[in-house]
Design a protein around this motif. Structure first.
Motif, PDB file in Angstrom:
ATOM      1  N   THR A  43       1.133  -1.052   0.005  1.00  0.00           N
ATOM      2  CA  THR A  43      -0.055   0.227   0.222  1.00  0.00           C
ATOM      3  C   THR A  43       0.672   1.352   0.208  1.00  0.00           C
ATOM      4  O   THR A  43       1.196   1.582   0.650  1.00  0.00           O
ATOM      5  CB  THR A  43      -0.867  -0.106   1.449  1.00  0.00           C
ATOM      6  OG1 THR A  43       0.069  -0.190   2.633  1.00  0.00           O
ATOM      7  CG2 THR A  43      -2.312  -1.291   1.219  1.00  0.00           C
ATOM      8  N   GLY A  44       1.227   1.181  -1.364  1.00  0.00           N
ATOM      9  CA  GLY A  44       2.824   2.720  -0.671  1.00  0.00           C
ATOM     10  C   GLY A  44       1.502   3.227  -1.960  1.00  0.00           C
ATOM     11  O   GLY A  44       0.507   3.688  -1.659  1.00  0.00           O
ATOM     12  N   ILE A  45       2.611   4.213  -2.518  1.00  0.00           N
ATOM     13  CA  ILE A  45       1.943   5.476  -3.365  1.00  0.00           C
ATOM     14  C   ILE A  45       0.903   4.826  -4.368  1.00  0.00           C
ATOM     15  O   ILE A  45       0.040   5.668  -4.495  1.00  0.00           O
ATOM     16  CB  ILE A  45       3.097   6.377  -4.241  1.00  0.00           C
ATOM     17  CG1 ILE A  45       4.147   6.635  -3.266  1.00  0.00           C
ATOM     18  CG2 ILE A  45       2.630   6.811  -5.586  1.00  0.00           C
ATOM     19  CD1 ILE A  45       5.344   7.337  -3.994  1.00  0.00           C
ATOM     20  N   GLU A  70      12.307  -8.697  -6.167  1.00  0.00           N
ATOM     21  CA  GLU A  70      12.853  -9.038  -4.275  1.00  0.00           C
ATOM     22  C   GLU A  70      11.670  -8.561  -3.284  1.00  0.00           C
ATOM     23  O   GLU A  70      11.014  -9.512  -2.683  1.00  0.00           O
ATOM     24  CB  GLU A  70      13.845  -7.210  -4.223  1.00  0.00           C
ATOM     25  CG  GLU A  70      15.340  -8.003  -2.690  1.00  0.00           C
ATOM     26  CD  GLU A  70      15.698  -7.347  -2.495  1.00  0.00           C
ATOM     27  OE1 GLU A  70      16.998  -6.187  -3.443  1.00  0.00           O
ATOM     28  OE2 GLU A  70      15.229  -6.521  -1.149  1.00  0.00           O
ATOM     29  N   ALA A  71      11.317  -8.280  -4.127  1.00  0.00           N
ATOM     30  CA  ALA A  71       9.483  -7.144  -2.815  1.00  0.00           C
ATOM     31  C   ALA A  71       8.731  -8.925  -2.801  1.00  0.00           C
ATOM     32  O   ALA A  71       8.381  -9.243  -1.837  1.00  0.00           O
ATOM     33  CB  ALA A  71       9.245  -6.304  -2.742  1.00  0.00           C
ATOM     34  N   ILE A  72       8.785  -8.529  -4.146  1.00  0.00           N
ATOM     35  CA  ILE A  72       7.353  -9.845  -4.456  1.00  0.00           C
ATOM     36  C   ILE A  72       7.635 -11.412  -3.895  1.00  0.00           C
ATOM     37  O   ILE A  72       7.409 -11.848  -3.269  1.00  0.00           O
ATOM     38  CB  ILE A  72       7.215  -9.749  -6.073  1.00  0.00           C
ATOM     39  CG1 ILE A  72       6.856  -8.417  -6.563  1.00  0.00           C
ATOM     40  CG2 ILE A  72       6.542 -11.061  -6.465  1.00  0.00           C
ATOM     41  CD1 ILE A  72       6.689  -8.884  -8.044  1.00  0.00           C
ATOM     42  N   SER A  82      -0.233   1.244 -16.364  1.00  0.00           N
ATOM     43  CA  SER A  82       0.696   2.907 -17.385  1.00  0.00           C
ATOM     44  C   SER A  82       0.351   4.108 -16.700  1.00  0.00           C
ATOM     45  O   SER A  82      -1.474   4.223 -16.790  1.00  0.00           O
ATOM     46  CB  SER A  82      -0.261   2.913 -18.544  1.00  0.00           C
ATOM     47  OG  SER A  82       0.424   3.772 -19.331  1.00  0.00           O
ATOM     48  N   GLY A  83       0.446   5.121 -16.082  1.00  0.00           N
ATOM     49  CA  GLY A  83       0.005   6.037 -15.291  1.00  0.00           C
ATOM     50  C   GLY A  83       0.069   5.961 -13.744  1.00  0.00           C
ATOM     51  O   GLY A  83       0.677   4.990 -13.228  1.00  0.00           O
ATOM     52  N   SER A  84       0.664   6.966 -13.156  1.00  0.00           N
ATOM     53  CA  SER A  84       0.640   7.227 -12.001  1.00  0.00           C
ATOM     54  C   SER A  84      -0.618   7.629 -10.448  1.00  0.00           C
ATOM     55  O   SER A  84      -1.704   7.027 -10.604  1.00  0.00           O
ATOM     56  CB  SER A  84       2.072   8.413 -11.839  1.00  0.00           C
ATOM     57  OG  SER A  84       1.747   9.408 -12.250  1.00  0.00           O
TER      58      SER A  84
HETATM   59  P1  NAP Z   1       6.399   2.541  -3.701  1.00  0.00           P
HETATM   60  O1  NAP Z   1       5.760   3.667  -2.914  1.00  0.00           O
HETATM   61  O2  NAP Z   1       7.947   2.421  -2.950  1.00  0.00           O
HETATM   62  O3  NAP Z   1       5.611   1.475  -2.340  1.00  0.00           O
HETATM   63  C1  NAP Z   1       6.468   0.091  -2.507  1.00  0.00           C
HETATM   64  C2  NAP Z   1       5.670  -0.849  -1.917  1.00  0.00           C
HETATM   65  O4  NAP Z   1       6.402  -2.621  -1.858  1.00  0.00           O
HETATM   66  C3  NAP Z   1       6.154  -0.881  -0.298  1.00  0.00           C
HETATM   67  O5  NAP Z   1       4.824  -1.026  -0.189  1.00  0.00           O
HETATM   68  C4  NAP Z   1       6.813  -1.334  -0.345  1.00  0.00           C
HETATM   69  O6  NAP Z   1       6.955  -1.225   1.354  1.00  0.00           O
HETATM   70  C5  NAP Z   1       6.542  -2.057  -0.367  1.00  0.00           C
HETATM   71  N1  NAP Z   1       8.466  -3.545  -0.527  1.00  0.00           N
HETATM   72  C6  NAP Z   1       9.292  -2.917  -0.530  1.00  0.00           C
HETATM   73  N2  NAP Z   1      10.487  -3.415  -1.135  1.00  0.00           N
HETATM   74  C7  NAP Z   1       9.300  -4.663  -0.250  1.00  0.00           C
HETATM   75  C8  NAP Z   1      10.232  -5.861   0.366  1.00  0.00           C
HETATM   76  N3  NAP Z   1      11.377  -6.752   0.142  1.00  0.00           N
HETATM   77  N4  NAP Z   1       9.589  -6.451   1.385  1.00  0.00           N
HETATM   78  C9  NAP Z   1       8.094  -6.591   0.784  1.00  0.00           C
HETATM   79  N5  NAP Z   1       7.651  -5.440   0.557  1.00  0.00           N
HETATM   80  C10 NAP Z   1       7.894  -4.274   0.201  1.00  0.00           C
HETATM   81  O7  NAP Z   1       5.900   2.456  -4.648  1.00  0.00           O
HETATM   82  P2  NAP Z   1       5.063   2.903  -6.011  1.00  0.00           P
HETATM   83  O8  NAP Z   1       4.674   4.025  -6.504  1.00  0.00           O
HETATM   84  O9  NAP Z   1       3.916   3.043  -5.181  1.00  0.00           O
HETATM   85  O10 NAP Z   1       5.247   1.382  -7.038  1.00  0.00           O
HETATM   86  C11 NAP Z   1       4.820   0.239  -6.458  1.00  0.00           C
HETATM   87  C12 NAP Z   1       5.196  -0.130  -7.934  1.00  0.00           C
HETATM   88  O11 NAP Z   1       4.414   0.667  -8.972  1.00  0.00           O
HETATM   89  C13 NAP Z   1       6.682  -0.794  -8.632  1.00  0.00           C
HETATM   90  O12 NAP Z   1       7.189  -1.515  -9.024  1.00  0.00           O
HETATM   91  C14 NAP Z   1       6.389   0.955  -9.878  1.00  0.00           C
HETATM   92  O13 NAP Z   1       7.314   0.415 -10.453  1.00  0.00           O
HETATM   93  C15 NAP Z   1       5.077   0.658 -10.409  1.00  0.00           C
HETATM   94  N6  NAP Z   1       4.551   1.609 -10.789  1.00  0.00           N
HETATM   95  C16 NAP Z   1       4.887   3.080 -10.178  1.00  0.00           C
HETATM   96  C17 NAP Z   1       3.989   4.373 -10.404  1.00  0.00           C
HETATM   97  C18 NAP Z   1       4.313   5.216 -10.114  1.00  0.00           C
HETATM   98  O14 NAP Z   1       3.866   6.488 -10.765  1.00  0.00           O
HETATM   99  N7  NAP Z   1       4.439   5.453  -8.384  1.00  0.00           N
HETATM  100  C19 NAP Z   1       3.419   4.707 -11.524  1.00  0.00           C
HETATM  101  C20 NAP Z   1       3.384   2.939 -12.354  1.00  0.00           C
HETATM  102  C21 NAP Z   1       3.896   1.193 -11.934  1.00  0.00           C
HETATM  103  P3  NAP Z   1       6.955  -0.503   2.375  1.00  0.00           P
HETATM  104  O15 NAP Z   1       6.530   0.684   2.616  1.00  0.00           O
HETATM  105  O16 NAP Z   1       7.153  -0.893   4.412  1.00  0.00           O
HETATM  106  O17 NAP Z   1       8.580   0.189   2.207  1.00  0.00           O
END
Ligand code: NAP
Length: 291
Positions: A10-12, A70-72, A123-125
């Motif tokens: 439940t990140g960004i 790695e996280a998966i 696709s989309g942020s």
């Molecule tokens: P984020 O805010 O950094 O969230 C990452 C998530 O992964 C967090 O829940 C984090 O947990 C978890 N995580 C990382 N390492 C872990 C580990 N070793 N074990 C368990 N959980 C772990 O990133 P996000 O922006 O939401 O992106 C998530 C995915 O969507 C990525 O693959 C990114 O490339 C993709 N994406 C992002 C966007 C964007 O605009 N942001 C757009 C399209 C796709 P913690 O909270 O504990 O760190």
């Protein structure tokens, strides 16, 4: 609407995506390694799991929105991991951005446990995630994807069927290659204008008001005007994705020229400690390059 959804990460992106599933009336259980990040969803009515295993045991289908492989792997494999809680015939939807080769190896690993993987990066942020207007890039068995349509459409406005598992990730590589290049391109154009003595706002307004104006540039314009880069899509994720893109191209004997130059820029950004800022911070890297 009886499908029970598990949502891990439940990140960004994950937080607003899970919220939209909840708002649509689904029962949902969420898990995040850093538990505080599930707080707002719990207040909205989501159940909170204490482990990936608990999420798996409760859910009909589990969605992953995590940093990368790695996280998966860590979520799947720990003592109280996802695989322990999943039963045969279960389904995992990976919406995180990973390379197609990783997706295919994950699908094969899950298959030996009787679990089906749906490959569905987006696709989309953050803004489209909040608005439920993501584009879902789906790979895997088409009839299963069809059955998941109503879940996907809580998070996105369009589902693109890309082919077999791995092809959703392949599509995501193509989309993010363009994103990396366009962001670096806009930054370089604005930087050139500024160095020629033009006003930053005027350069941006000129670009945006003509045929080059687009959704991505509109999302980043305030960051470039104000030189502050609150993370929507962090630079570290762009660098990670470009690594996947370069590896994927290499494995397939494909030469990526413009993307390689962009990749070097984003790598430098990481080295300078800018990884947690928005991808638009690449403008600062370009500004700092001397002749
Ligand atoms: P984020 O805010 O950094 O969230 C990452 C998530 O992964 C967090 O829940 C984090 O947990 C978890 N995580 C990382 N390492 C872990 C580990 N070793 N074990 C368990 N959980 C772990 O990133 P996000 O922006 O939401 O992106 C998530 C995915 O969507 C990525 O693959 C990114 O490339 C993709 N994406 C992002 C966007 C964007 O605009 N942001 C757009 C399209 C796709 P913690 O909270 O504990 O760190």
């Amino acid at each position: 609407m009886s499908t029970r959804i598990g949502f891990i990460g439940t990140g960004i992106m994950g937080q607003p995506m899970a919220r939209n599933i909840l708002k649509a009336g689904y029962e949902i259980i969420v898990y995040n390694r850093t538990q505080e990040k599930t707080g707002p969803l719990a207040r909205d009515g989501a159940k909170v799991g204490m482990s990936p295993m608990e999420v798996a045991e409760w859910s009909d289908v589990v969605i992953l929105m995590l940093t990368g492989p790695e996280a998966i792997d860590s979520v799947l494999g720990d003592e109280d991991g996802l695989l322990r809680g999943m039963s045969k015939g279960g389904m995992i939807i990976n919406m995180s951005t990973v390379a197609p080769a990783y997706t295919r190896s994950l699908a094969a690993k899950l298959e030996t446990n009787g679990i089906v993987l749906i490959d569905a990066p987006v696709s989309g942020s953050r803004k489209p995630a909040e608005d439920g207007t993501l584009i879902i890039l789906a790979g895997g068995p088409q009839e299963k994807i069809k059955r998941l349509e109503s879940v996907f459409l809580t998070m996105g406005k369009r589902i693109v069927y890309c082919g077999e598992v791995g092809q959703g990730s392949g599509m995501k590589m193509a989309v993010n290659l363009l994103l990396a290049i366009m962001m670096a391109g806009l930054s370089e154009a604005v930087s050139l204008g500024e160095r020629l003595g033009l006003n930053t706002e005027t350069v941006l307004e000129t670009i945006l008001s003509g045929p080059l104006g687009c959704g991505l540039f509109n999302l980043k314009v305030d960051m470039l005007k104000n030189n502050v880069f609150p993370p929507q899509f962090p630079l570290k994720h762009m660098a990670k994705d470009l690594g996947f893109i370069m590896d994927t191209a290499d494995e397939n004997g494909i030469s990526i020229q413009v993307g390689k130059a962009a990749w070097q820029l984003y790598q430098k950004g990481l080295e300078k400690g800018l990884g947690d800022q928005d991808v638009a911070v690449v403008k600062m890297m370009i500004d700092s390059i001397d002749n």
